[in-house]
Design an enzyme around this catalytic site. Sequence first.
Site, PDB file in Angstrom:
ATOM      1  N   ASP A  75       1.847   3.443  10.164  1.00 57.08           N
ATOM      2  CA  ASP A  75       1.101   2.706  11.183  1.00 57.08           C
ATOM      3  C   ASP A  75       0.167   3.701  11.833  1.00 57.08           C
ATOM      4  O   ASP A  75       0.563   4.799  12.210  1.00 57.08           O
ATOM      5  CB  ASP A  75       2.014   2.047  12.214  1.00 57.08           C
ATOM      6  CG  ASP A  75       1.267   0.919  12.912  1.00 57.08           C
ATOM      7  OD1 ASP A  75       0.905  -0.056  12.237  1.00 57.08           O
ATOM      8  OD2 ASP A  75       0.995   1.021  14.127  1.00 57.08           O
ATOM      9  N   LYS A 191     -10.305  15.698   3.445  1.00 55.99           N
ATOM     10  CA  LYS A 191      -9.693  14.845   4.482  1.00 55.99           C
ATOM     11  C   LYS A 191      -8.181  15.068   4.501  1.00 55.99           C
ATOM     12  O   LYS A 191      -7.566  15.158   5.566  1.00 55.99           O
ATOM     13  CB  LYS A 191     -10.035  13.365   4.237  1.00 55.99           C
ATOM     14  CG  LYS A 191      -9.440  12.441   5.301  1.00 55.99           C
ATOM     15  CD  LYS A 191      -9.795  10.975   5.119  1.00 55.99           C
ATOM     16  CE  LYS A 191      -9.032  10.129   6.146  1.00 55.99           C
ATOM     17  NZ  LYS A 191      -9.155   8.691   5.930  1.00 55.99           N
TER      18      LYS A 191
HETATM   19  P1  ITT Z   1      -0.692  -1.938   6.566  1.00 56.01           P
HETATM   20  O1  ITT Z   1      -0.133  -2.414   7.880  1.00 56.01           O
HETATM   21  O2  ITT Z   1      -0.464  -2.890   5.435  1.00 56.01           O
HETATM   22  O3  ITT Z   1      -0.294  -0.533   6.237  1.00 56.01           O
HETATM   23  P2  ITT Z   1      -3.180  -2.040   8.025  1.00 56.01           P
HETATM   24  O4  ITT Z   1      -4.597  -1.771   7.647  1.00 56.01           O
HETATM   25  O5  ITT Z   1      -2.900  -3.368   8.685  1.00 56.01           O
HETATM   26  O6  ITT Z   1      -2.301  -1.863   6.716  1.00 56.01           O
HETATM   27  P3  ITT Z   1      -2.458  -0.664  10.473  1.00 56.01           P
HETATM   28  O7  ITT Z   1      -1.896  -1.874  11.114  1.00 56.01           O
HETATM   29  O8  ITT Z   1      -1.697   0.619  10.606  1.00 56.01           O
HETATM   30  O9  ITT Z   1      -2.660  -0.870   8.918  1.00 56.01           O
HETATM   31  O10 ITT Z   1      -3.943  -0.484  10.990  1.00 56.01           O
HETATM   32  C1  ITT Z   1      -4.497   0.772  11.122  1.00 56.01           C
HETATM   33  C2  ITT Z   1      -5.992   0.682  11.022  1.00 56.01           C
HETATM   34  O11 ITT Z   1      -6.507   1.926  11.541  1.00 56.01           O
HETATM   35  C3  ITT Z   1      -6.445   0.626   9.592  1.00 56.01           C
HETATM   36  O12 ITT Z   1      -6.624  -0.704   9.153  1.00 56.01           O
HETATM   37  C4  ITT Z   1      -7.754   1.412   9.613  1.00 56.01           C
HETATM   38  O13 ITT Z   1      -8.822   0.631   9.923  1.00 56.01           O
HETATM   39  C5  ITT Z   1      -7.568   2.383  10.764  1.00 56.01           C
HETATM   40  N1  ITT Z   1      -7.261   3.682  10.182  1.00 56.01           N
HETATM   41  C6  ITT Z   1      -6.039   4.271  10.044  1.00 56.01           C
HETATM   42  N2  ITT Z   1      -6.140   5.425   9.386  1.00 56.01           N
HETATM   43  C7  ITT Z   1      -7.449   5.573   9.088  1.00 56.01           C
HETATM   44  C8  ITT Z   1      -8.165   6.551   8.404  1.00 56.01           C
HETATM   45  O14 ITT Z   1      -7.582   7.601   7.846  1.00 56.01           O
HETATM   46  N3  ITT Z   1      -9.481   6.388   8.309  1.00 56.01           N
HETATM   47  C9  ITT Z   1     -10.101   5.309   8.839  1.00 56.01           C
HETATM   48  N4  ITT Z   1      -9.501   4.340   9.477  1.00 56.01           N
HETATM   49  C10 ITT Z   1      -8.161   4.459   9.609  1.00 56.01           C
END
Ligand code: ITT
Length: 211
Positions: A75, A191
């Site tokens: 998350d 990265k």
């Molecule tokens: P899962 O829950 O299925 O893993 P999700 O996209 O819904 O996928 P999250 O609820 O953790 O995941 O949302 C985190 C968001 O934060 C993710 O959708 C990205 O847009 C952003 N994010 C996280 N890590 C990132 C990264 O390394 N680079 C760019 N954006 C990132």
Amino acid sequence: MSRKLSGGSLVIATHNAGKLKEISALLDPYGLKCLSAGALGLPEPPETGTTFVENALIKARAAAEASQMPALADDSGLSVDALGGRPGVYTADWAERQWFEGDPGRDWYMAMGKVEGMLQELGPDIDRRAAFHCVLAVAWPGGESATYEGLCPGALTWPPRGKMGFGYDPVFVPSARHGEETFAEIEPSEKHAISHRADAFAKLVADQFGS
Ligand code: ITT
């Protein structure tokens, strides 16, 4: 002593293709057979937590119970200082296009524009510092679990730059790049050396695979 991953299969409990690619690359040297939640057809549990730790555990535990295999969930999100830490755990929600009838899904350009619009409303000299957060949770069938937290400090830039990475990468300039390239302008291997996910992963590796 908490339970450890020891070879065998691991479910990567994410439905985000960008995360899946990064986590698979980070896990590559550790000899685990990685299966994705999407490939196994696992449902996405509602992320009802109010912290990254709670939501990572919800996802890892749901995948471990549904698959009866150990599962790893991520998350993560962007926390902007001048916005009081928002969007934080709601980072993905800010990209949802639910109000465009018949056009569901996520729009990252819209989400980045929303953050930028809120910053610009605060004035021209606003503090642009932000950080990406990541919590990795490992859960085993039966209830055992462990969590690892990572952080990557940086600042937001506008307009978006670069085509690599995913999500908010085109507007995030990590501090380690000295205010130059965004995460979307650097190679994935670069990265992986400095990201919030890599920071959390280093802690996971030290705990799970360290001697
Ligand atoms: P899962 O829950 O299925 O893993 P999700 O996209 O819904 O996928 P999250 O609820 O953790 O995941 O949302 C985190 C968001 O934060 C993710 O959708 C990205 O847009 C952003 N994010 C996280 N890590 C990132 C990264 O390394 N680079 C760019 N954006 C990132």
